[in-house]
Design a protein around this motif. Structure first.
Motif, mmCIF file in Angstrom:
data_model
loop_
_atom_site.group_PDB
_atom_site.id
_atom_site.type_symbol
_atom_site.label_atom_id
_atom_site.label_comp_id
_atom_site.label_asym_id
_atom_site.label_seq_id
_atom_site.Cartn_x
_atom_site.Cartn_y
_atom_site.Cartn_z
ATOM 1 N N SER A 11 28.432 36.201 45.332
ATOM 2 C CA SER A 11 29.413 35.181 44.964
ATOM 3 C C SER A 11 30.110 35.554 43.659
ATOM 4 C CB SER A 11 28.746 33.807 44.819
ATOM 5 O OG SER A 11 27.743 33.847 43.835
ATOM 6 N N TYR A 32 37.208 35.650 48.452
ATOM 7 C CA TYR A 32 37.197 37.069 48.807
ATOM 8 C C TYR A 32 38.473 37.371 49.567
ATOM 9 C CZ TYR A 32 35.829 41.429 51.065
ATOM 10 O OH TYR A 32 35.777 42.738 51.501
ATOM 11 N N SER A 33 39.214 38.401 49.106
ATOM 12 C CA SER A 33 40.478 38.703 49.771
ATOM 13 C C SER A 33 40.529 40.119 50.344
ATOM 14 C CB SER A 33 41.648 38.467 48.814
ATOM 15 O OG SER A 33 41.558 39.336 47.717
ATOM 16 N N ASP A 36 37.168 44.963 47.343
ATOM 17 C CA ASP A 36 36.306 44.414 46.293
ATOM 18 C C ASP A 36 37.042 43.339 45.480
ATOM 19 O OD1 ASP A 36 34.244 46.256 46.927
ATOM 20 O OD2 ASP A 36 35.225 47.804 45.716
ATOM 21 N N TYR A 38 38.582 39.577 44.553
ATOM 22 C CA TYR A 38 38.379 38.133 44.651
ATOM 23 C C TYR A 38 39.517 37.450 43.895
ATOM 24 C CZ TYR A 38 33.732 39.187 46.384
ATOM 25 O OH TYR A 38 32.689 39.653 47.132
#
Length: 188
Positions: A11, A32-33, A36, A38
């Motif tokens: 998280s 999360y997109s 790695d 966010y």
């Protein structure tokens, strides 16, 4: 933000620790997109300096965070466009309408929109029931004017910044046509 961990990322969250007066600290999960990366997006209506940090936990419940970082929210000035008066000429019985479009990049409603006619300030009213201040809303003021050539300008405030137009010339108010003309015969 880019977050990597050899044990896997569980998280990532954003803590906004402090901000301007009226702001309450907050703690939100970042999304999360892909890869790695966010992300977190929000709109902050209170201008000023904010202090935040980003934290992350891996799949083994080991966590770490950045040091305290800052960002500043600034308020952009509103704009006034399409300032006009109609009609451009008339007599003392003509109703003149002054209008201008108020826009604000953050969508803030105006604290005021005014027209200054010959150095006198007049509050303008919203022409519709709209509230799309990003796209723009029209404000109007109607009045009768004395004889002569007049000058006017518009100005407004969103409560933080102000905007104004240049000084315009017009309308021109002239003597109206008389309702009737009486011609008396002259005695010769």
């Amino acid at each position: 933000v880019t977050v990597t961990d050899p044990d896997g990322v569980d998280s990532v969250w954003l803590e906004i620790l402090s901000g301007p007066s009226g702001f309450s600290p907050m703690n939100v999960s970042m999304v999360y997109s892909g890869g790695d990366v966010y992300c977190y997006e929000d709109i902050y209506g209170i201008t000023g300096l904010y202090v935040f940090r980003i934290s992350a936990a891996d799949t083994l419940a080991i966590w770490n965070h950045t040091g305290d970082l800052t960002f500043t929210v600034v308020d952009q000035a509103p704009t006034l466009n399409n300032g006009t008066v109609t009609p451009s000429t008339g007599d003392k019985g003509t109703v003149f309408e002054f209008s201008v479009t108020y826009r604000d990049p953050e969508g803030s409603p105006p604290l005021f929109v005014r027209v200054e006619i010959d150095g006198m300030n007049h509050s303008m009213m919203l022409a519709t029931s709209g509230t799309d201040y990003i796209g723009g809303e029209v404000f109007v003021y109607t009045t009768y004017l004395d004889l002569g050539t007049h000058t006017y300008m518009f100005y407004a405030s969103d409560g933080v910044n102000t905007a104004s137009t240049t000084l315009f010339t017009g309308p021109v108010v002239h003597l109206g046509s008389p309702d009737h003309i009486v011609i008396s015969p002259s005695s010769a």
